[in-house]
Each structure stands twice: as structure tokens, then as C-alpha cells.
Design a protein around this motif. Structure first.
Motif, mmCIF file in Angstrom:
data_model
loop_
_atom_site.group_PDB
_atom_site.id
_atom_site.type_symbol
_atom_site.label_atom_id
_atom_site.label_comp_id
_atom_site.label_asym_id
_atom_site.label_seq_id
_atom_site.Cartn_x
_atom_site.Cartn_y
_atom_site.Cartn_z
ATOM 1 N N ILE A 66 0.829 -1.204 0.000
ATOM 2 C CA ILE A 66 0.000 0.000 0.000
ATOM 3 C C ILE A 66 0.869 1.261 0.000
ATOM 4 O O ILE A 66 0.515 2.295 -0.586
ATOM 5 C CB ILE A 66 -0.986 -0.011 1.195
ATOM 6 C CG1 ILE A 66 -2.054 1.057 0.984
ATOM 7 C CG2 ILE A 66 -0.251 0.167 2.522
ATOM 8 C CD1 ILE A 66 -3.237 0.912 1.917
ATOM 9 N N GLU A 67 2.071 1.166 0.624
ATOM 10 C CA GLU A 67 3.012 2.293 0.611
ATOM 11 C C GLU A 67 3.692 2.406 -0.755
ATOM 12 O O GLU A 67 3.972 3.503 -1.248
ATOM 13 C CB GLU A 67 4.062 2.112 1.697
ATOM 14 C CG GLU A 67 3.484 2.108 3.111
ATOM 15 C CD GLU A 67 4.531 1.740 4.147
ATOM 16 O OE1 GLU A 67 4.660 2.486 5.134
ATOM 17 O OE2 GLU A 67 5.230 0.724 3.969
ATOM 18 N N ILE A 68 3.946 1.249 -1.376
ATOM 19 C CA ILE A 68 4.552 1.233 -2.715
ATOM 20 C C ILE A 68 3.594 1.871 -3.720
ATOM 21 O O ILE A 68 4.003 2.595 -4.618
ATOM 22 C CB ILE A 68 4.906 -0.214 -3.122
ATOM 23 C CG1 ILE A 68 6.005 -0.757 -2.205
ATOM 24 C CG2 ILE A 68 5.329 -0.285 -4.582
ATOM 25 C CD1 ILE A 68 6.327 -2.217 -2.430
ATOM 26 N N LYS A 69 2.308 1.603 -3.525
ATOM 27 C CA LYS A 69 1.312 2.201 -4.417
ATOM 28 C C LYS A 69 1.332 3.726 -4.310
ATOM 29 O O LYS A 69 1.170 4.433 -5.320
ATOM 30 C CB LYS A 69 -0.082 1.669 -4.078
ATOM 31 C CG LYS A 69 -1.159 2.216 -5.007
ATOM 32 C CD LYS A 69 -2.544 1.729 -4.624
ATOM 33 C CE LYS A 69 -3.611 2.355 -5.526
ATOM 34 N NZ LYS A 69 -4.978 1.928 -5.130
ATOM 35 N N ASP A 70 1.547 4.260 -3.097
ATOM 36 C CA ASP A 70 1.624 5.715 -2.923
ATOM 37 C C ASP A 70 2.775 6.292 -3.746
ATOM 38 O O ASP A 70 2.651 7.379 -4.329
ATOM 39 C CB ASP A 70 1.807 6.062 -1.446
ATOM 40 C CG ASP A 70 0.559 5.776 -0.620
ATOM 41 O OD1 ASP A 70 -0.544 5.713 -1.220
ATOM 42 O OD2 ASP A 70 0.690 5.603 0.612
ATOM 43 N N LEU A 115 0.040 -1.311 -14.142
ATOM 44 C CA LEU A 115 0.737 -1.074 -12.880
ATOM 45 C C LEU A 115 -0.241 -0.986 -11.712
ATOM 46 O O LEU A 115 0.024 -1.506 -10.617
ATOM 47 C CB LEU A 115 1.567 0.208 -12.980
ATOM 48 C CG LEU A 115 2.767 0.134 -13.929
ATOM 49 C CD1 LEU A 115 3.323 1.530 -14.185
ATOM 50 C CD2 LEU A 115 3.855 -0.770 -13.358
ATOM 51 N N LEU A 116 -1.375 -0.329 -11.936
ATOM 52 C CA LEU A 116 -2.383 -0.225 -10.878
ATOM 53 C C LEU A 116 -2.956 -1.603 -10.539
ATOM 54 O O LEU A 116 -3.215 -1.905 -9.359
ATOM 55 C CB LEU A 116 -3.499 0.731 -11.308
ATOM 56 C CG LEU A 116 -3.109 2.222 -11.350
ATOM 57 C CD1 LEU A 116 -4.211 3.040 -12.009
ATOM 58 C CD2 LEU A 116 -2.813 2.745 -9.950
ATOM 59 N N SER A 124 -3.631 -6.136 -6.813
ATOM 60 C CA SER A 124 -3.451 -7.569 -6.587
ATOM 61 C C SER A 124 -2.500 -7.816 -5.425
ATOM 62 O O SER A 124 -2.751 -8.659 -4.559
ATOM 63 C CB SER A 124 -2.912 -8.230 -7.863
ATOM 64 O OG SER A 124 -2.638 -9.591 -7.643
ATOM 65 N N GLY A 125 -1.407 -7.041 -5.382
ATOM 66 C CA GLY A 125 -0.437 -7.191 -4.288
ATOM 67 C C GLY A 125 -1.035 -6.861 -2.939
ATOM 68 O O GLY A 125 -0.761 -7.539 -1.940
ATOM 69 N N GLU A 132 9.244 -6.577 -8.348
ATOM 70 C CA GLU A 132 9.753 -7.353 -9.481
ATOM 71 C C GLU A 132 8.814 -7.255 -10.682
ATOM 72 O O GLU A 132 9.257 -7.113 -11.828
ATOM 73 C CB GLU A 132 9.927 -8.818 -9.075
ATOM 74 C CG GLU A 132 10.520 -9.691 -10.173
ATOM 75 C CD GLU A 132 10.763 -11.110 -9.718
ATOM 76 O OE1 GLU A 132 10.877 -11.990 -10.595
ATOM 77 O OE2 GLU A 132 10.831 -11.350 -8.493
ATOM 78 N N LYS A 133 7.514 -7.312 -10.431
ATOM 79 C CA LYS A 133 6.539 -7.203 -11.525
ATOM 80 C C LYS A 133 6.575 -5.809 -12.146
ATOM 81 O O LYS A 133 6.445 -5.661 -13.372
ATOM 82 C CB LYS A 133 5.140 -7.518 -11.012
ATOM 83 C CG LYS A 133 4.922 -8.997 -10.698
ATOM 84 C CD LYS A 133 3.497 -9.253 -10.225
ATOM 85 C CE LYS A 133 3.273 -10.740 -9.959
ATOM 86 N NZ LYS A 133 1.885 -11.012 -9.511
ATOM 87 N N VAL A 134 6.752 -4.787 -11.321
ATOM 88 C CA VAL A 134 6.852 -3.422 -11.835
ATOM 89 C C VAL A 134 8.087 -3.285 -12.729
ATOM 90 O O VAL A 134 8.036 -2.706 -13.821
ATOM 91 C CB VAL A 134 6.906 -2.404 -10.679
ATOM 92 C CG1 VAL A 134 7.217 -1.000 -11.213
ATOM 93 C CG2 VAL A 134 5.589 -2.393 -9.907
ATOM 94 N N GLU A 135 9.208 -3.841 -12.287
ATOM 95 C CA GLU A 135 10.439 -3.796 -13.089
ATOM 96 C C GLU A 135 10.235 -4.445 -14.446
ATOM 97 O O GLU A 135 10.686 -3.927 -15.476
ATOM 98 C CB GLU A 135 11.568 -4.513 -12.342
ATOM 99 C CG GLU A 135 12.153 -3.717 -11.191
ATOM 100 C CD GLU A 135 13.273 -4.463 -10.504
ATOM 101 O OE1 GLU A 135 14.332 -3.850 -10.280
ATOM 102 O OE2 GLU A 135 13.103 -5.666 -10.196
#
Length: 365
Positions: free
Chosen positions: A310-314, A331-332, A337-338, A354-357
Motif C-alpha cells: 500500500i506504501e509502494i502504491k503511494d 501497474l495499478l 493484486s499485491g 519485481e513485476k513493476v520492473e
């Protein structure tokens, strides 16, 4: 012995190879001259008792075929054929033929362990640059290794001595010291050494994740040269380095960067802004310029500082307007999902990053 002879109408047996051909063998069984009396021209008019006799003749012929093959010391017969025929005098017979052979079982292929590791360090000057370590299990269970080097100036490299440092999944180091690598052909850009003992076990290989090669000296027809340079460690993970190499070449160790005054080549060398091509590897400046203005690595570095998805999403939302619209929804969805998985499976930070990369690495290709 004849009971153990293998039989086939084909030309061989799966899992076996023919070692020796011993020649054609045959077996015959003859029925009396009165057998055909009372039977019309076709066997279809024969009685059940007559058909039993025919089948018995076939079995006797095949039995004699086996005995003939056994006399030749065969352990198999291939190409078996059985025929019925009318013999001189009105007798009826069955004849079985085939080729007697000696076969042997092909040993089951044992799957040997092998692993390739990208080298996580490099040298900035024109010295042989190690880029990949290749490990392979031998038939006796020991492990050999060889190293692929980049030889930018195509000097005839005869041998390279150095230490190979492996890192396993527990971040423990395994060091193989003073290894001598030799080459069949050392005057080309990519030189691959001969295999040498790795001095580590098969179990060690399974646990390895990274390798570093520290060159101490190398030999050419001109003499022996010491390599006193301190190797530079690659700043990215092994997985990201492999991705970079797949896109930019096996010798790539850095992503292209520039501040207007200097530019860093994929080979890691820092060039002056007015230089059209890299001094070390010869890459053209115009060919490797980054066309995208979005620095996704900066975003990912900030994501790594966070603890939960949730912090990564920010962090993502701070950059979302700079990201190409094609990738925003993807990406959203990764973030949502995460967040959901994290509620039941625990921390999903590394998986999400890893998925974002991967999203941006695919964009670079």
C-alpha cells in the motif's frame, strides 16, 4: 537361453542399440500331406480343429526360430515374419524368419547439473573483462567451470589468472583462488576459456546466485601483464543485469546515463560529452541514447524503501502522470493484486517490485 531372446517385427528396440548382426535365421513346422484334403481353396473354409493345427504350426516355427538364434549366441531377433506355404507333395507348413542380432541397453542419460552466472564486477580499462561463468557437472560428479571474457582490443590472450568468488543464496562467499584460464583462440573479441576444476561441489552449484572474477594477471605473446585495477561492482541485481545484457550486449554493466557534460556507456566507461563513440567498447553515442524521459529506476529505488504494498502504491501515484498511459492500468492492477494477496500471504513487497520492473524492462526492448 532362447526364452530370454527379445523379438520384434520392427528394425530395433526402444532403449537398445544393435551391437552385432549375426545373420538371417528361420524356423519351419510342417503339417502332413493330408492336411489340405477336405479344405477348399481358402483357409476360411477350414474347421476350428484345422485352425488350431495352423496356429500350432506357427508356434512350432517360431520356437525353432528362437533355437536357431540361440545357437548363434543372439539375444534378439528383428524383422520377424511368419508365412504359410504349400510344399512339394501337398504338405502345408509355417515358416518364421528374422535377423539374429546382439543388442545392448543404452545407458539412461543422467541429467548433469549446469549453471551460467553473470559476472557482477567489471574493469573500466582495456583489460580482459570477465562477463560470464559457466559451471558443468562431470560424469564423476565433480564440477568444472569456464569463463567468457570480452577482449576489446583483440589482443592474443594466452592465459588469465585470477580468483573466482561465488555468492550463494545465504549470501555466503565461496572463493576459488589462483585459477589459470587458457584459450584455444585468444585474439577475438569474445574469448572463452577451456574448462578447469571449479573446486566446489554439485550441491554448492545449486545454491549459487552470483559470481565475481578478479583478474590478477594475463599472458600474451608480448609478455605477462599485472592487472592492478580494483574491479568495479555492478550496481544492479543479477536479474536486472541479465535483462540489460539481453538488450545491450553481454559486456553491458550499466544503463546509459548523461548529465550533459559526460555520458556513461553500457560498458560502464564514462565518456566526455563530445565523444561520438565509447573509448572502450566502440558503441556509438547516438545508438544508445535513452529516448524516454521517465526515470523508472528512481521510482523503484523509492519503492524499495517502503515496507508494504500500500506504501509502494503511494510511490507509484506520485509518478503516475509521468508514466506512459499504456502502462498505468497494468501497474495499478499489480498494486491492487499485491494489496489483496498481502492480506492473506504476508509481505508481497519484493514480488510487486519485481513485476513493476518487468513492465518497464519490456518497454525498453
Amino acid at each position: 537361453m532362447s526364452e530370454n531372446i527379445m523379438l520384434t517385427t520392427g528394425n530395433g528396440f526402444d532403449g537398445y542399440t544393435i551391437r552385432e548382426y549375426l545373420g538371417i535365421v528361420s524356423g519351419e513346422a510342417i503339417l502332413g500331406s493330408n492336411f489340405l484334403k477336405g479344405i477348399a481353396a481358402s483357409v476360411t473354409n477350414a474347421s476350428d480343429q484345422d485352425l488350431v493345427k495352423v496356429e500350432k504350426a506357427k508356434e512350432d516355427a517360431e520356437s525353432r526360430l528362437l533355437k536357431a538364434a540361440a545357437k548363434k549366441k543372439a539375444n534378439a531377433i528383428i524383422g520377424i515374419q511368419t508365412a504359410y506355404t504349400t510344399l512339394e507333395g501337398g504338405s502345408f507348413g509355417a515358416i518364421a524368419t528374422g535377423t539374429a542380432v546382439v543388442v545392448e541397453e543404452i545407458p539412461a542419460e543422467i541429467e548433469r547439473i549446469s549453471k551460467d552466472l553473470v559476472v557482477m564486477n567489471y574493469y573500466a580499462r582495456l583489460v580482459p573483462r570477465p562477463v560470464k561463468v559457466m559451471l558443468k557437472e562431470r560424469s564423476n560428479g565433480e564440477v568444472d567451470m569456464k569463463v567468457l571474457f570480452f577482449n576489446y582490443n583483440k589482443e592474443d590472450i594466452l592465459g588469465i589468472r585470477g580468483n573466482v568468488e561465488f555468492t550463494n543464496l545465504y549470501d555466503e562467499r565461496l572463493i576459488v583462488k589462483d585459477v589459470d584460464f587458457v584459450f584455444k583462440k585468444g585474439n577475438v573479441t569474445q574469448i572463452e576459456s577451456e574448462f578447469v576444476p571449479a573446486q566446489i561441489s554439485v550441491n554448492d552449484v545449486l545454491l549459487l546466485k552470483e559470481a565475481r572474477v578478479i583478474v590478477s594477471k594475463y599472458a600474451t605473446p608480448r609478455g605477462v601483464f599485472a592487472c592492478n585495477d580494483t574491479p568495479i561492482n555492478v550496481s544492479m541485481s543479477a536479474r536486472r543485469l541479465e535483462s540489460l545484457k539481453a538488450k545491450r550486449g553481454l559486456d553491458a554493466v550499466e544503463k546509459y546515463q548523461t548529465d550533459g557534460m559526460i555520458w556513461t556507456c553500457n560498458c560502464g566507461h564514462v565518456n566526455e560529452a563530445g565523444t561520438d563513440e565509447c573509448v572502450v567498447c566502440g558503441r556509438k553515442h547516438d545508438d544508445i541514447k535513452v529516448t524516454t524521459t521517465f526515470n523508472y529506476e528512481e521510482m523503484i529505488d523509492k519503492m524499495r524503501e517502503k515496507e508494504y504494498v500500500i506504501e509502494i502504491k503511494d510511490v507509484l501515484m506520485d509518478y503516475i502522470k509521468s508514466i506512459d498511459a499504456r502502462y498505468r492500468l497494468q501497474l495499478l492492477e499489480i498494486m491492487e493484486s499485491g494489496i489483496q494477496y498481502e492480506k492473506t500471504r504476508g509481505n508481497m513487497k519484493d514480488t510487486v517490485i519485481e513485476k513493476v520492473e518487468k513492465v518497464f524492462e519490456e518497454e525498453d526492448r
